[in-house]
Design an enzyme around this catalytic site. Structure first.
Site, short mmCIF file in Angstrom:
data_model
loop_
_atom_site.label_atom_id
_atom_site.label_comp_id
_atom_site.label_asym_id
_atom_site.label_seq_id
_atom_site.Cartn_x
_atom_site.Cartn_y
_atom_site.Cartn_z
N HIS A 192 3.63 -2.26 3.30
CA HIS A 192 3.64 -0.88 2.80
C HIS A 192 4.94 -0.55 2.06
CE1 HIS A 192 0.39 -0.77 5.72
NE2 HIS A 192 -0.05 0.29 5.09
N ASP A 205 0.81 -1.22 0.00
CA ASP A 205 0.00 0.00 0.00
C ASP A 205 0.85 1.28 0.00
OD1 ASP A 205 -2.08 -1.78 0.29
OD2 ASP A 205 -2.96 -0.77 2.03
NI NI Z 1 -2.62 3.25 3.22
#
Ligand code: NI
Length: 272
Positions: free
Chosen positions: A228, A83
């Site tokens: 992430h 992400d």
């Molecule tokens: Ni996010």
């Protein structure tokens, strides 16, 4: 399950008023006989607010509408998802790791970051990975009105389509937060809402080994792993640890016999 177009925030506002009035009635000794009705209503209001909020923030429930967070399968399949990118140099480093090990993944990108780095978006697509929409500005969609939610996802889809020629059909709301209106907009735009089943809080950089251990301890058949490659729109923190953890996670899971697939592929298994 919850099919009305009332915002969570409006319901919480309404419940707060109900709780205050009920407590006041109890305090003024009105509605105390035969039971303490005021106090009971106040407690019920607080519990209801708590449940409505939990359902909006927990990634694995379908209270506000169907979301995908993992596959029930006997096959040893897992999906890696990243992400908040694209975010140089980390996204590129993760793509290098994936390429070396011939592992596909899914990238839920931020429109704002994608607009700055269309070259990375093109590389993600060219190397066989899936692209997903993670909104334009990484804002909490629970706080936006319907039109602003539409703008967040439409702008992001446009930036991605401008780069690679097609728009994603999966979306992950920032922090996974959604309510009835968020879900309704996603359905209108034919975006499948994808959450996750295994997370590690890698965004606070607890150490590559810790990130890997947290993931490896929870992975099972059909897991969707959240990592992430980016740092929101702030783009301040390093993602070195996630890059290193990705290497460990892939190697250990391959050794355990797992195969990596994109979100689309794991969704297909789920639907079969
Ligand atoms: Ni996010």
């Amino acid at each position: 399950m919850f099919e009305t177009n009332i915002r969570l925030i409006s319901m919480l506002g309404l419940l707060t008023i109900v709780v205050i009035i009920s407590l006041l009635l109890d305090y003024l000794r009105i509605l105390r006989r035969p039971v303490r009705l005021g106090l009971s209503v106040a407690i019920l209001g607080i519990i209801t607010g708590f449940i409505l909020t939990l359902n909006a923030v927990l990634p694995t429930n379908h209270f506000y509408g169907p979301v995908f967070s993992e596959s029930r399968t006997s096959l040893k399949l897992v999906a890696l998802t990243f992400d908040d990118g694209p975010y140089p140099p980390y996204t590129g480093q993760i793509l290098d790791v994936l390429k070396e090990r011939q592992v596909p993944a899914t990238f839920f990108v931020l429109g704002q970051n994608a607009a700055k780095h269309p070259d990375i978006i093109r590389r993600i697509a060219a190397e066989g990975h899936q692209l997903g929409n993670h909104t334009y500005n990484h804002v909490d969609l629970l706080k936006l009105d319907r039109q602003a939610i539409i703008t967040e996802i439409a702008q992001t889809n446009k930036v991605i389509a401008d780069a690679v020629g097609y728009a994603p059909h999966v979306v992950r709301p920032p922090h996974g937060f959604r309510d009835a209106v968020v879900m309704d907009v996603m359905a209108e735009y034919q975006l499948k809402v994808v959450e996750w089943s295994v997370s590690s809080r890698d965004w606070v950089n607890p150490g590559a080994e810790v990130i890997a251990e947290r993931i490896l301890g929870k992975v099972q058949n059909g897991s969707v792993i959240l990592l992430h490659d980016g740092d929101g729109i702030a783009a301040a923190l390093s993602r070195d640890q996630t890059v290193a953890a990705t290497r460990i996670i892939i190697d250990k899971l391959v050794a355990r016999g797992y195969q990596f697939v994109t979100v689309d592929e794991i969704l297909k298994v789920s639907e079969e």
